[in-house]
Design an enzyme around this catalytic site. Structure first.
Site, PDB file in Angstrom:
ATOM      1  N   CYS A 125      28.366  39.277  33.046  1.00 32.55           N
ATOM      2  CA  CYS A 125      29.337  38.389  32.402  1.00 32.55           C
ATOM      3  C   CYS A 125      28.628  37.139  31.890  1.00 32.55           C
ATOM      4  O   CYS A 125      27.800  36.558  32.591  1.00 32.55           O
ATOM      5  CB  CYS A 125      30.421  38.011  33.414  1.00 32.55           C
ATOM      6  SG  CYS A 125      31.699  36.977  32.682  1.00 32.55           S
TER       7      CYS A 125
ATOM      8  N   CYS B 227      30.471  31.027  36.349  1.00 31.62           N
ATOM      9  CA  CYS B 227      31.277  30.709  37.534  1.00 31.62           C
ATOM     10  C   CYS B 227      30.383  30.793  38.798  1.00 31.62           C
ATOM     11  O   CYS B 227      29.856  31.868  39.106  1.00 31.62           O
ATOM     12  CB  CYS B 227      32.456  31.673  37.651  1.00 31.62           C
ATOM     13  SG  CYS B 227      33.349  31.840  36.079  1.00 31.62           S
TER      14      CYS B 227
ATOM     15  N   CYS C  76      30.576  33.667  41.491  1.00 30.11           N
ATOM     16  CA  CYS C  76      30.799  35.057  41.092  1.00 30.11           C
ATOM     17  C   CYS C  76      29.541  35.915  41.058  1.00 30.11           C
ATOM     18  O   CYS C  76      28.536  35.563  40.431  1.00 30.11           O
ATOM     19  CB  CYS C  76      31.490  35.095  39.732  1.00 30.11           C
ATOM     20  SG  CYS C  76      31.998  36.767  39.274  1.00 30.11           S
TER      21      CYS C  76
ATOM     22  N   CYS D 217      45.756  46.531  40.026  1.00 33.98           N
ATOM     23  CA  CYS D 217      45.191  45.399  39.270  1.00 33.98           C
ATOM     24  C   CYS D 217      43.796  45.755  38.777  1.00 33.98           C
ATOM     25  O   CYS D 217      42.930  46.104  39.581  1.00 33.98           O
ATOM     26  CB  CYS D 217      45.058  44.170  40.149  1.00 33.98           C
ATOM     27  SG  CYS D 217      46.564  43.715  40.984  1.00 33.98           S
TER      28      CYS D 217
ATOM     29  N   CYS E 287      48.689  45.118  36.568  1.00 39.21           N
ATOM     30  CA  CYS E 287      48.172  43.755  36.427  1.00 39.21           C
ATOM     31  C   CYS E 287      46.770  43.887  35.874  1.00 39.21           C
ATOM     32  O   CYS E 287      46.042  44.814  36.261  1.00 39.21           O
ATOM     33  CB  CYS E 287      48.130  43.076  37.798  1.00 39.21           C
ATOM     34  SG  CYS E 287      47.391  41.423  37.740  1.00 39.21           S
TER      35      CYS E 287
ATOM     36  N   CYS F  44      50.125  35.520  37.190  1.00 42.12           N
ATOM     37  CA  CYS F  44      49.480  35.518  38.503  1.00 42.12           C
ATOM     38  C   CYS F  44      48.354  34.506  38.415  1.00 42.12           C
ATOM     39  O   CYS F  44      47.399  34.707  37.648  1.00 42.12           O
ATOM     40  CB  CYS F  44      48.941  36.923  38.805  1.00 42.12           C
ATOM     41  SG  CYS F  44      47.910  36.998  40.285  1.00 42.12           S
TER      42      CYS F  44
ATOM     43  N   ARG G  55      49.624  35.186  47.641  1.00 37.18           N
ATOM     44  CA  ARG G  55      48.769  36.301  48.075  1.00 37.18           C
ATOM     45  C   ARG G  55      47.578  35.830  48.884  1.00 37.18           C
ATOM     46  O   ARG G  55      46.798  34.992  48.422  1.00 37.18           O
ATOM     47  CB  ARG G  55      48.284  37.123  46.875  1.00 37.18           C
ATOM     48  CG  ARG G  55      47.436  38.318  47.330  1.00 37.18           C
ATOM     49  CD  ARG G  55      47.076  39.290  46.219  1.00 37.18           C
ATOM     50  NE  ARG G  55      48.254  39.758  45.542  1.00 37.18           N
ATOM     51  CZ  ARG G  55      48.459  39.626  44.233  1.00 37.18           C
ATOM     52  NH1 ARG G  55      47.546  39.105  43.472  1.00 37.18           N
ATOM     53  NH2 ARG G  55      49.578  40.056  43.688  1.00 37.18           N
TER      54      ARG G  55
HETATM   55  N1  SAM Z   1      36.386  37.641  34.219  1.00 37.07           N
HETATM   56  C1  SAM Z   1      37.751  37.341  34.380  1.00 37.07           C
HETATM   57  C2  SAM Z   1      37.999  35.886  34.707  1.00 37.07           C
HETATM   58  O1  SAM Z   1      37.186  35.260  35.366  1.00 37.07           O
HETATM   59  O2  SAM Z   1      39.039  35.392  34.290  1.00 37.07           O
HETATM   60  C3  SAM Z   1      38.464  38.222  35.378  1.00 37.07           C
HETATM   61  C4  SAM Z   1      37.779  38.643  36.684  1.00 37.07           C
HETATM   62  S1  SAM Z   1      37.393  37.335  37.834  1.00 37.07           S
HETATM   63  C5  SAM Z   1      36.305  38.156  38.954  1.00 37.07           C
HETATM   64  C6  SAM Z   1      38.912  37.037  38.690  1.00 37.07           C
HETATM   65  C7  SAM Z   1      38.952  35.988  39.768  1.00 37.07           C
HETATM   66  O3  SAM Z   1      38.343  36.462  40.952  1.00 37.07           O
HETATM   67  C8  SAM Z   1      38.229  34.672  39.512  1.00 37.07           C
HETATM   68  O4  SAM Z   1      38.954  33.793  38.719  1.00 37.07           O
HETATM   69  C9  SAM Z   1      38.113  34.126  40.933  1.00 37.07           C
HETATM   70  O5  SAM Z   1      39.218  33.296  41.246  1.00 37.07           O
HETATM   71  C10 SAM Z   1      38.091  35.370  41.813  1.00 37.07           C
HETATM   72  N2  SAM Z   1      36.763  35.541  42.436  1.00 37.07           N
HETATM   73  C11 SAM Z   1      35.632  35.969  41.838  1.00 37.07           C
HETATM   74  N3  SAM Z   1      34.591  35.983  42.694  1.00 37.07           N
HETATM   75  C12 SAM Z   1      35.069  35.547  43.887  1.00 37.07           C
HETATM   76  C13 SAM Z   1      34.477  35.333  45.168  1.00 37.07           C
HETATM   77  N4  SAM Z   1      33.179  35.549  45.384  1.00 37.07           N
HETATM   78  N5  SAM Z   1      35.256  34.881  46.168  1.00 37.07           N
HETATM   79  C14 SAM Z   1      36.576  34.658  45.951  1.00 37.07           C
HETATM   80  N6  SAM Z   1      37.192  34.834  44.765  1.00 37.07           N
HETATM   81  C15 SAM Z   1      36.458  35.266  43.733  1.00 37.07           C
HETATM   82 FE1  SF4 Z   2      32.744  36.305  34.568  1.00 36.61          FE
HETATM   83 FE2  SF4 Z   2      32.934  36.263  37.208  1.00 36.61          FE
HETATM   84 FE3  SF4 Z   2      33.533  34.087  35.814  1.00 36.61          FE
HETATM   85 FE4  SF4 Z   2      35.155  36.230  35.672  1.00 36.61          FE
HETATM   86  S1  SF4 Z   2      34.759  34.991  37.464  1.00 36.61           S
HETATM   87  S2  SF4 Z   2      34.420  34.970  33.975  1.00 36.61           S
HETATM   88  S3  SF4 Z   2      33.637  37.889  35.880  1.00 36.61           S
HETATM   89  S4  SF4 Z   2      31.497  35.064  35.947  1.00 36.61           S
END
Ligand code: SAM
Ligand code: SF4
Ligand code: DTB
Length: 327
Positions: A54, A58, A61, A98, A129, A189, A261
């Site tokens: 990606c 973040c 992530c 989801c 979802c 959500c 949730r």
């Molecule tokens: N890429 C898209 C986005 O970020 O909008 C969708 C997938 S992203 C993985 C969805 C959500 O998962 C993130 O916004 C975050 O809140 C949660 N998430 C991701 N990694 C995480 C982690 N290591 N621990 C807890 N929540 C996590």
């Molecule tokens: Fe990409 Fe992870 Fe951020 Fe979603 S949360 S935008 S998958 S880096």
């Protein structure tokens, strides 16, 4: 509903956090009972339909191309594989499926492929979802026409802490996507992650943002950070479980008719902490042994926990009685 408030100020929310624990939980639980069956939990199952690589940064992530994790990059999964997973989730008792993609935003071409998946999952009789990153107005309308039930897009943290976690998209970008989804008539959500080195004031501010949206999200996922090696947030100080429970309770008080949730992070949570979260007003979980890329409690463990707590799921999870631990 007109008794719902959208004008919370930070001091009022901070005062809730400061209540003695029993007073806070009593207030949250009483409100929970007014609006929900206290012994009922909604169950969703997650599937990563496009994993890794990606472009976003973040800090929590595993799927960011900038993280040094060993996640295998995958292409968008084929439709039949997705539907097979959805059928299994349904058989195991999930009422909602989801699907998440590691995109900054979907291209219109990819959106059409996801729409085929939505149609297929709906045909199985499940709620749908998806979480695909930022959406335009037109893409949100397209998803609504396709019959999507929920769009997940988290605010993640407070506006104040946000810049320490993500730099490649703004807080306003997230609010804009939520508005597009809401305007299109799709259920929202949206929630966040705790344990990312934020202060209590940030938890207050995140909940204030969610509760003061023009309409409360129908579903509010509260994630505990899953610390993944190779991500910038790996090794950050862990949040005290009772502070997590307090946050759930305050979310329940601010958004009394939303599903709250208990999301990522349950594998590291004791049964007792989870039980307190359900008492405090959490009434939804992710069920199934995997979240997107990390582990979730195994189904058997959750079934035993639900049985011990006398919790029913909105679609009955088959309980295998021989797995039960005597009380
Ligand atoms: N890429 C898209 C986005 O970020 O909008 C969708 C997938 S992203 C993985 C969805 C959500 O998962 C993130 O916004 C975050 O809140 C949660 N998430 C991701 N990694 C995480 C982690 N290591 N621990 C807890 N929540 C996590
Ligand atoms: Fe990409 Fe992870 Fe951020 Fe979603 S949360 S935008 S998958 S880096
Ligand atoms: C949400 O708030 N939590 C889910 C879902 N929405 C998409 C994701 C949790 C991801 C946990 C880390 C992982 O498995 O990669």
């Amino acid at each position: 509903m007109n008794h719902l408030r959208h004008d919370w100020d930070a001091a009022e929310i901070a005062a809730l956090f400061q209540l003695p624990f029993n007073d806070l939980l009593y207030q949250a639980h009483s409100l929970h009972r007014e609006h929900f069956d206290p012994n009922q939990v909604q169950v969703s199952t997650l599937l990563s339909i496009k994993t890794g690589a990606c472009p976003e940064d973040c800090g929590y992530c595993s799927q960011s191309a900038r993280s040094e994790t060993d996640i295998e990059r995958e292409r968008l999964l084929p439709l039949d594989e997705v539907l097979e997973k959805a059928q299994t989730a349904k058989t195991n008792g999930a009422s909602r499926f989801c699907m998440g993609a590691a995109w900054r935003n979907p291209t219109d071409k990819n959106l059409e492929k996801v729409i085929d998946m939505i149609a297929g999952v709906k045909a199985l009789g499940m709620e749908t979802c998806v979480t695909l990153g930022m959406l335009t107005e037109a893409q949100s309308e397209r998803l609504k026409i396709a019959g999507l039930d929920y769009y997940n897009h988290n605010l993640d943290t407070s506006p104040e802490h946000y810049g320490n976690i993500i730099t490649t998209r703004t807080y306003q970008d997230r609010l804009d996507t939520l508005q597009h989804v809401r305007d299109a008539g799709i259920h929202v959500c949206s929630g966040g992650i705790l344990g990312m080195g934020e202060a209590r004031a940030d938890r207050v501010s995140l909940l204030q943002q969610l509760a003061n949206l023009p309409q409360h999200p129908e579903s509010v996922p509260i994630n505990m950070l899953v610390q993944v090696e190779g991500t910038p947030l790996h090794g950050v100080d862990k949040l005290e479980p009772l502070e997590f429970v307090r946050t759930i309770a305050v979310a329940r008080i601010l958004m009394p008719t939303s599903y709250v949730r208990l999301s990522a992070g349950r594998t590291e949570m004791s049964d007792e902490t989870q039980a307190l979260c359900f008492f405090a007003g959490a009434n939804s979980i992710f069920y199934g042994e995997k979240l997107l890329t990390t582990a979730n409690p195994d189904e058997n463990h959750d079934q035993v926990l639900f049985e011990k707590l006398g919790i029913n799921t909105t679609e009955q999870v088959p309980i295998s009685t021989d797995a039960l631990v005597p009380a």
